[in-house]
Write a protein that holds these residues in place. Structure first.
Motif, PDB file in Angstrom:
ATOM      1  N   ASP A 146       0.860  -1.180   0.000  1.00  0.00           N
ATOM      2  CA  ASP A 146       0.000   0.000   0.000  1.00  0.00           C
ATOM      3  C   ASP A 146       0.897   1.232   0.000  1.00  0.00           C
ATOM      4  N   PHE A 147       0.411   2.322  -0.568  1.00  0.00           N
ATOM      5  CA  PHE A 147       1.186   3.555  -0.553  1.00  0.00           C
ATOM      6  C   PHE A 147       0.261   4.769  -0.519  1.00  0.00           C
ATOM      7  N   SER A 148       0.831   5.883  -0.114  1.00  0.00           N
ATOM      8  CA  SER A 148       0.109   7.148  -0.206  1.00  0.00           C
ATOM      9  C   SER A 148       1.092   8.232  -0.622  1.00  0.00           C
TER      10      SER A 148
ATOM     11  N   VAL B 298      -1.079   3.923   5.311  1.00  0.00           N
ATOM     12  CA  VAL B 298      -1.130   2.658   4.586  1.00  0.00           C
ATOM     13  C   VAL B 298      -1.913   1.668   5.443  1.00  0.00           C
ATOM     14  N   ASP B 299      -2.672   0.776   4.781  1.00  0.00           N
ATOM     15  CA  ASP B 299      -3.582  -0.139   5.483  1.00  0.00           C
ATOM     16  C   ASP B 299      -3.294  -1.581   5.085  1.00  0.00           C
ATOM     17  N   PHE B 300      -3.445  -2.498   6.079  1.00  0.00           N
ATOM     18  CA  PHE B 300      -3.292  -3.925   5.832  1.00  0.00           C
ATOM     19  C   PHE B 300      -4.444  -4.657   6.508  1.00  0.00           C
ATOM     20  N   ASP B 301      -5.161  -5.485   5.733  1.00  0.00           N
ATOM     21  CA  ASP B 301      -6.362  -6.147   6.229  1.00  0.00           C
ATOM     22  C   ASP B 301      -6.094  -7.422   7.004  1.00  0.00           C
ATOM     23  N   LYS B 302      -5.093  -8.196   6.603  1.00  0.00           N
ATOM     24  CA  LYS B 302      -4.869  -9.496   7.220  1.00  0.00           C
ATOM     25  C   LYS B 302      -3.471  -9.570   7.800  1.00  0.00           C
TER      26      LYS B 302
ATOM     27  N   LEU C 139       6.064  -9.367   8.601  1.00  0.00           N
ATOM     28  CA  LEU C 139       6.826  -8.128   8.698  1.00  0.00           C
ATOM     29  C   LEU C 139       6.185  -7.075   7.811  1.00  0.00           C
ATOM     30  N   VAL C 140       6.160  -5.840   8.268  1.00  0.00           N
ATOM     31  CA  VAL C 140       5.700  -4.724   7.448  1.00  0.00           C
ATOM     32  C   VAL C 140       6.846  -3.721   7.376  1.00  0.00           C
ATOM     33  N   TRP C 141       7.355  -3.538   6.150  1.00  0.00           N
ATOM     34  CA  TRP C 141       8.425  -2.569   5.928  1.00  0.00           C
ATOM     35  C   TRP C 141       7.772  -1.261   5.521  1.00  0.00           C
ATOM     36  N   LEU C 142       7.965  -0.238   6.355  1.00  0.00           N
ATOM     37  CA  LEU C 142       7.411   1.093   6.117  1.00  0.00           C
ATOM     38  C   LEU C 142       8.554   2.004   5.679  1.00  0.00           C
ATOM     39  N   SER C 143       8.364   2.693   4.574  1.00  0.00           N
ATOM     40  CA  SER C 143       9.424   3.574   4.098  1.00  0.00           C
ATOM     41  C   SER C 143       8.814   4.763   3.371  1.00  0.00           C
ATOM     42  N   GLY C 144       9.630   5.756   3.174  1.00  0.00           N
ATOM     43  CA  GLY C 144       9.178   6.924   2.441  1.00  0.00           C
ATOM     44  C   GLY C 144      10.156   8.063   2.557  1.00  0.00           C
TER      45      GLY C 144
ATOM     46  N   THR D 224       7.238  24.273   5.325  1.00  0.00           N
ATOM     47  CA  THR D 224       6.232  23.642   4.483  1.00  0.00           C
ATOM     48  C   THR D 224       6.661  22.203   4.236  1.00  0.00           C
ATOM     49  N   ILE D 225       5.740  21.266   4.475  1.00  0.00           N
ATOM     50  CA  ILE D 225       5.997  19.843   4.274  1.00  0.00           C
ATOM     51  C   ILE D 225       5.262  19.423   3.011  1.00  0.00           C
ATOM     52  N   SER D 226       5.983  18.842   2.046  1.00  0.00           N
ATOM     53  CA  SER D 226       5.357  18.466   0.780  1.00  0.00           C
ATOM     54  C   SER D 226       6.059  17.242   0.188  1.00  0.00           C
ATOM     55  N   ASN D 227       5.525  16.779  -0.929  1.00  0.00           N
ATOM     56  CA  ASN D 227       6.118  15.665  -1.687  1.00  0.00           C
ATOM     57  C   ASN D 227       6.383  14.435  -0.834  1.00  0.00           C
ATOM     58  N   THR D 228       5.514  14.153   0.109  1.00  0.00           N
ATOM     59  CA  THR D 228       5.696  12.995   0.978  1.00  0.00           C
ATOM     60  C   THR D 228       5.154  11.745   0.301  1.00  0.00           C
ATOM     61  N   THR D 229       5.973  10.715   0.266  1.00  0.00           N
ATOM     62  CA  THR D 229       5.554   9.387  -0.184  1.00  0.00           C
ATOM     63  C   THR D 229       5.745   8.448   0.981  1.00  0.00           C
ATOM     64  N   PHE D 230       4.716   7.643   1.283  1.00  0.00           N
ATOM     65  CA  PHE D 230       4.754   6.708   2.406  1.00  0.00           C
ATOM     66  C   PHE D 230       4.295   5.364   1.874  1.00  0.00           C
ATOM     67  N   THR D 231       5.139   4.336   1.994  1.00  0.00           N
ATOM     68  CA  THR D 231       4.805   3.008   1.471  1.00  0.00           C
ATOM     69  C   THR D 231       4.889   1.956   2.560  1.00  0.00           C
ATOM     70  N   GLY D 232       4.134   0.888   2.377  1.00  0.00           N
ATOM     71  CA  GLY D 232       4.173  -0.257   3.274  1.00  0.00           C
ATOM     72  C   GLY D 232       4.111  -1.537   2.475  1.00  0.00           C
ATOM     73  N   THR D 233       5.026  -2.462   2.769  1.00  0.00           N
ATOM     74  CA  THR D 233       5.049  -3.766   2.113  1.00  0.00           C
ATOM     75  C   THR D 233       4.973  -4.829   3.193  1.00  0.00           C
ATOM     76  N   GLN D 234       3.985  -5.715   3.093  1.00  0.00           N
ATOM     77  CA  GLN D 234       3.803  -6.782   4.075  1.00  0.00           C
ATOM     78  C   GLN D 234       4.414  -8.063   3.538  1.00  0.00           C
ATOM     79  N   TYR D 235       5.279  -8.676   4.363  1.00  0.00           N
ATOM     80  CA  TYR D 235       5.936  -9.936   4.020  1.00  0.00           C
ATOM     81  C   TYR D 235       5.471 -11.026   4.966  1.00  0.00           C
ATOM     82  N   SER D 236       5.242 -12.211   4.428  1.00  0.00           N
ATOM     83  CA  SER D 236       4.837 -13.367   5.211  1.00  0.00           C
ATOM     84  C   SER D 236       5.892 -14.448   5.082  1.00  0.00           C
ATOM     85  N   ASN D 237       5.939 -15.359   6.071  1.00  0.00           N
ATOM     86  CA  ASN D 237       6.878 -16.502   5.989  1.00  0.00           C
ATOM     87  C   ASN D 237       6.422 -17.489   4.972  1.00  0.00           C
TER      88      ASN D 237
END
Length: 188
Positions: A44-46, A72-76, A82-87, A175-188
């Motif tokens: 997910d990203f925003s 960013v949202d994760f349903d399950k 692991l959830v890697w959050l970056s931006g 002024t805060i701008s151009n923000t990108t926020f991503t999340g990647t969920q990894y499973s075993n």
């Protein structure tokens, strides 16, 4: 101010794999594995649209309240996922900034049905003291964190906020701008 959010869940991944986009090994469920044996199960990203202005009076300890700039949202969730959050985010000085102001980014972990994202648990903080900046000068702030989920965390969201504080008796204006926020969920 707003942000654009997109989510690509396992269904998207299956479509991607079936159409030949993945060049990695697959298991019986047609999931893509990296070399360490983890599976990407959700992404997910925003992207921030517009800008947020943080401002305080020239008072020692004056605070610019937190504002949401991405989520960013994760349903399950499975125990141990692991959830890697970056931006990254850009801080621009609309006026000359003197030393003594600090911008703080926080990642809040928010549970399903929690009404106020700012009441979520703060799991990561990035504090950026501002160097002397001239009018229009910018700096880029990286954001990186890995969270470990447990099986009780279905419907978890991560909310990125920004706020500021005047450390000395100088006004904060940024002024805060151009923000990108991503999340990647990894499973075993």
């Amino acid at each position: 101010m707003g942000y654009i959010s997109r989510s690509y869940s396992e269904d998207h991944g299956e479509h991607y794999h079936k159409n030949g986009g993945c060049k990695k090994d697959h298991d019986k469920k047609d999931r893509c594995h990296d070399k360490e044996g983890r599976t990407v199960v959700d992404f997910d990203f925003s992207n921030q649209s517009g800008a947020v202005t943080l401002a305080t009076a020239a008072i020692l300890g004056a605070i610019a309240p937190e504002q949401v700039i991405g989520d960013v949202d994760f349903d399950k969730a499975c125990n141990g996922d692991l959830v890697w959050l970056s931006g990254s985010s850009t801080i621009t000085a609309p006026v000359a900034v003197a030393v003594g102001t600090t911008i703080t980014y926080r990642i809040h972990k928010v549970r399903k049905f929690q009404n106020d994202p700012l009441l979520g648990t703060v799991i990561h903080t990035v504090t950026q003291p501002l160097p002397p900046l001239t009018i229009g000068e910018s700096i880029i702030v990286p954001i990186d964190f890995v969270d470990v989920l447990n099986s009780r965390e279905d419907g978890v969201s991560y909310v990125l906020t920004v706020g500021g504080i005047a450390v000395l008796a100088v006004a904060l204006s940024a002024t805060i701008s151009n923000t990108t926020f991503t999340g990647t969920q990894y499973s075993n």
